[in-house]
Write a protein that holds these residues in place. Structure first.
Motif, short mmCIF file in Angstrom:
data_model
loop_
_atom_site.label_atom_id
_atom_site.label_comp_id
_atom_site.label_asym_id
_atom_site.label_seq_id
_atom_site.Cartn_x
_atom_site.Cartn_y
_atom_site.Cartn_z
N SER A 117 -4.46 11.16 5.13
CA SER A 117 -3.45 11.01 6.19
C SER A 117 -2.35 12.07 6.11
O SER A 117 -1.61 12.27 7.07
CB SER A 117 -2.80 9.62 6.10
OG SER A 117 -3.79 8.63 6.11
N THR A 118 -2.22 12.71 4.96
CA THR A 118 -1.09 13.63 4.79
C THR A 118 -1.51 15.08 4.51
O THR A 118 -0.68 15.96 4.51
CB THR A 118 -0.20 13.16 3.61
OG1 THR A 118 -1.03 13.00 2.45
CG2 THR A 118 0.48 11.84 3.93
N VAL A 161 -7.13 7.63 0.92
CA VAL A 161 -6.69 7.41 2.31
C VAL A 161 -5.34 8.10 2.54
O VAL A 161 -5.13 8.74 3.58
CB VAL A 161 -6.57 5.90 2.64
CG1 VAL A 161 -6.00 5.69 4.03
CG2 VAL A 161 -7.93 5.21 2.54
N TYR A 162 -4.45 7.98 1.56
CA TYR A 162 -3.14 8.63 1.69
C TYR A 162 -3.31 10.15 1.82
O TYR A 162 -2.70 10.78 2.68
CB TYR A 162 -2.26 8.29 0.48
CG TYR A 162 -0.96 9.05 0.48
CD1 TYR A 162 0.04 8.77 1.41
CD2 TYR A 162 -0.73 10.06 -0.45
CE1 TYR A 162 1.23 9.48 1.42
CE2 TYR A 162 0.46 10.78 -0.44
CZ TYR A 162 1.43 10.48 0.49
OH TYR A 162 2.60 11.20 0.50
N LYS A 176 2.72 6.54 8.64
CA LYS A 176 2.32 7.92 8.27
C LYS A 176 1.54 7.97 6.96
O LYS A 176 0.76 8.89 6.72
CB LYS A 176 3.57 8.81 8.16
CG LYS A 176 3.87 9.58 9.44
CD LYS A 176 5.05 10.50 9.26
CE LYS A 176 4.67 11.74 8.45
NZ LYS A 176 5.82 12.66 8.30
N SER A 177 1.76 6.97 6.13
CA SER A 177 1.08 6.96 4.82
C SER A 177 -0.41 6.62 4.97
O SER A 177 -1.17 6.70 4.00
CB SER A 177 1.75 5.96 3.88
OG SER A 177 1.47 4.63 4.29
N TYR A 209 -5.38 2.84 8.32
CA TYR A 209 -6.75 3.24 7.94
C TYR A 209 -7.18 2.54 6.65
O TYR A 209 -8.33 2.15 6.49
CB TYR A 209 -6.85 4.76 7.78
CG TYR A 209 -6.53 5.48 9.06
CD1 TYR A 209 -7.32 5.30 10.19
CD2 TYR A 209 -5.43 6.31 9.15
CE1 TYR A 209 -7.02 5.92 11.37
CE2 TYR A 209 -5.12 6.95 10.33
CZ TYR A 209 -5.91 6.75 11.45
OH TYR A 209 -5.61 7.38 12.62
N TYR A 213 0.85 -1.21 0.00
CA TYR A 213 0.00 0.00 0.00
C TYR A 213 0.88 1.26 0.00
O TYR A 213 0.69 2.17 -0.80
CB TYR A 213 -0.92 0.00 1.22
CG TYR A 213 -1.45 1.38 1.57
CD1 TYR A 213 -2.53 1.92 0.87
CD2 TYR A 213 -0.84 2.15 2.56
CE1 TYR A 213 -2.98 3.20 1.17
CE2 TYR A 213 -1.29 3.43 2.86
CZ TYR A 213 -2.36 3.95 2.16
OH TYR A 213 -2.79 5.22 2.44
N PHE A 216 -9.73 7.76 13.47
CA PHE A 216 -8.98 8.79 12.74
C PHE A 216 -9.15 10.17 13.39
O PHE A 216 -10.26 10.59 13.69
CB PHE A 216 -9.46 8.84 11.28
CG PHE A 216 -8.67 9.79 10.43
CD1 PHE A 216 -7.43 9.43 9.93
CD2 PHE A 216 -9.15 11.05 10.15
CE1 PHE A 216 -6.69 10.30 9.16
CE2 PHE A 216 -8.42 11.94 9.37
CZ PHE A 216 -7.18 11.56 8.88
#
Lengths: 325, 71
Positions: free
Chosen positions: B11-12, B7-8, A279-280, A284, A244, B52
Motif C-alpha cells: 500500500s505504501t 500488505v502495508y 493509507k496503511s 486490503y 493493524y 487494488f
C-alpha cells in the motif's frame, strides 16, 4: 416457508414455551421478549443474525441427524448469544438505541441475566429427551468450558492496554470463534460421535465466528470517513483496522495516529486518523484475512462431507457472510 | 515478514506494487519478503476483491457500510 425459517420459528416457539412454564412474571417475560427483536422481526431473517440460531440444526442434519433434535440446544444458544450481545453493549457503553436507551445499563444487565438463566433452563431439558440424554453432560460441560474461555477472551480484550495483531486474533477466536464453534460442533454431536467430523464442524463454526467479529468491528467505523460513529474511542482502539495500522506503521506515524485517536472527538483529528489507517492498507488486509477465513471454513465443511439438504444451507450461510465483501 | 507487513508495503511502496502486478513471487523475492504459498493466494484474491490499484478500490468506509447493512 424456507427450511431456515422453519428452524428459526421452531427455536422461537421453544423459547416461548419454556418462558411460559418458568414461573417468571409475565411483565419480565415481555421485557425479555423485547430484547430479542434486535435479532429481527418475522420475515427479515435473511438479513440478520437470527439466522445463525439455525446453525446447530443444520450441522446436526448435515451429520446425519434430525434438526428437530437440537431445537432446545439451539434455543439456549440463541439466548446466550443475545445475553452476551447485551453485556457487550453495556461494557462498551454502547446502549444508545431503543429499547436499550430506555432501559439503561442496570436494567439491561438484569435482562441479560434473565436470558442467561432462561438458556440454562432450556439446557436442563437435554436430560429429559431420549435423543440427548446420553450426551447431556458432555454438551453442558463443553458449553460451559467454552463460556469460561469466552469470558477470559473478553477480559483480555477489555484490559490489554495495547493489543498486538496476534492478541487481536487470539481474542477474536476466544470471544466469538469459540462460541460459534460450539454451535456447530455440539449441533453435529447430536447426530454423530465421529471426532474427525466433529472437529470439521467445530472449525467451520470457529471461522464463521471470527468473520462475524471482524464485521462487528467494521460496523463501528463511520461510513463517511469523518469520524468513528457512536462508540467510544476505547472500542475503536481495540478494533481490527486500528490494531493493524498500529502494528505496521513506522513508530513516528504510530505516535501521530495515537494522538489523532485521542483527539477524535474533534472531527478533523478523526478524519486524519481515518485517512492514516486507510493509507496503511487496512481494508486490503481485512479483505485478505476474510478470504483466508472463508477458505478455511469451506475446506472444513468439505472435509466433514455434509449430507443434503443441510450441506447447501451451510455453504449458503458462509457465502452470504463473505461474498459481498 | 508477516502478511500484514506485506500488505502495508504493497500500500505504501509503488515500486513493490508494480512488481507484484507482473509477478507476485518475483516481487516478494526482489524485496526480500516471504509469504507462504497459501498467504500469497489469499493476498492475491484479497487484492482482486478489494480492487487494488483500480478505480473501484474498496475502502474502509465501504467495508463499514457493508458490515452495517449485513449486521
Amino acid at each position: 416457508m424456507s427450511f431456515q425459517r422453519q428452524s428459526i420459528n421452531s427455536i422461537l416457539r421453544k423459547i416461548e414455551y419454556s418462558w411460559q412454564l418458568s414461573g417468571a412474571s409475565s411483565s419480565f417475560i415481555e421485557v425479555m421478549h423485547r430484547a430479542l427483536p434486535f435479532f429481527g422481526e418475522q420475515g427479515q431473517s435473511e438479513q440478520n443474525p437470527l439466522k445463525w440460531s439455525a446453525l446447530p440444526g443444520f450441522c446436526c442434519q448435515a451429520a446425519g441427524g434430525d434438526p428437530r433434535w437440537v431445537d432446545g440446544f439451539a434455543a439456549a444458544w440463541l439466548l446466550y448469544y443475545v445475553a452476551a450481545h447485551i453485556m457487550d453493549k453495556v461494557e462498551d457503553q454502547d446502549i444508545l438505541e431503543s429499547p436499550w436507551q430506555e432501559w439503561g445499563s442496570r436494567v439491561s444487565i438484569n435482562i441479560a441475566s434473565g436470558l442467561y438463566f432462561s438458556a440454562s433452563l432450556l439446557l436442563t431439558d437435554l436430560y429429559s429427551q431420549n435423543e440427548s440424554l446420553a450426551i447431556a453432560n458432555e454438551i453442558n460441560g463443553d458449553l460451559y468450558r467454552a463460556f469460561l474461555r469466552m469470558c477470559a477472551g473478553q477480559q483480555r480484550d477489555l484490559t490489554q492496554p495495547e493489543p498486538s495483531l496476534s492478541d487481536y486474533w487470539d481474542n477474536a477466536n476466544d470471544k466469538s470463534g469459540v462460541f460459534f464453534s460450539m454451535a456447530c460442533r455440539l449441533g453435529a454431536r447430536f447426530a454423530t460421535s465421529d471426532n474427525l467430523k466433529l472437529q470439521c464442524y467445530e472449525e467451520y463454526g470457529r471461522n464463521i465466528g471470527i468473520l462475524i467479529q471482524i464485521l462487528d468491528d467494521l460496523e463501528d467505523f463511520q461510513g463517511s470517513g469523518e469520524g468513528f460513529g457512536k462508540v467510544t474511542m476505547q472500542v475503536i482502539q481495540r478494533s481490527l483496522p486500528v490494531i493493524y495500522a498500529l502494528e505496521v506503521l513506522p513508530d513516528q506515524e504510530c505516535i501521530l495516529l495515537k494522538k489523532e485517536l485521542e483527539q477524535a472527538y474533534n472531527q478533523q483529528a478523526a478524519a486524519a486518523a481515518f485517512k492514516r489507517i486507510e493509507k496503511s492498507g487496512a481494508s486490503y488486509y481485512i479483505i485478505t484475512e476474510m478470504e483466508r477465513l472463508r477458505s478455511q471454513a469451506r475446506s472444513s465443511l468439505e472435509r466433514a462431507q455434509p449430507e443434503q439438504p443441510a450441506d447447501m444451507e451451510l455453504f449458503d450461510l458462509l457465502g452470504d457472510l463473505t461474498y459481498q465483501f | 515478514m508477516s502478511l500484514a507487513q506485506v500488505v502495508y508495503r504493497m500500500s505504501t511502496d509503488a515500486d513493490f506494487a508494480e512488481l507484484w502486478r507482473h509477478n507476485p513471487e518475483d516481487a516478494l523475492e526482489k524485496k526480500g519478503l516471504k509469504l507462504t504459498r497459501e498467504e500469497l493466494a489469499f493476498l492475491s484474491n484479497g487484492l482482486i476483491r478489494g480492487g487494488f490499484g483500480s478505480n473501484n478500490s474498496v475502502g474502509l468506509s465501504e467495508l463499514a457500510l457493508k458490515a452495517r447493512n449485513w449486521m
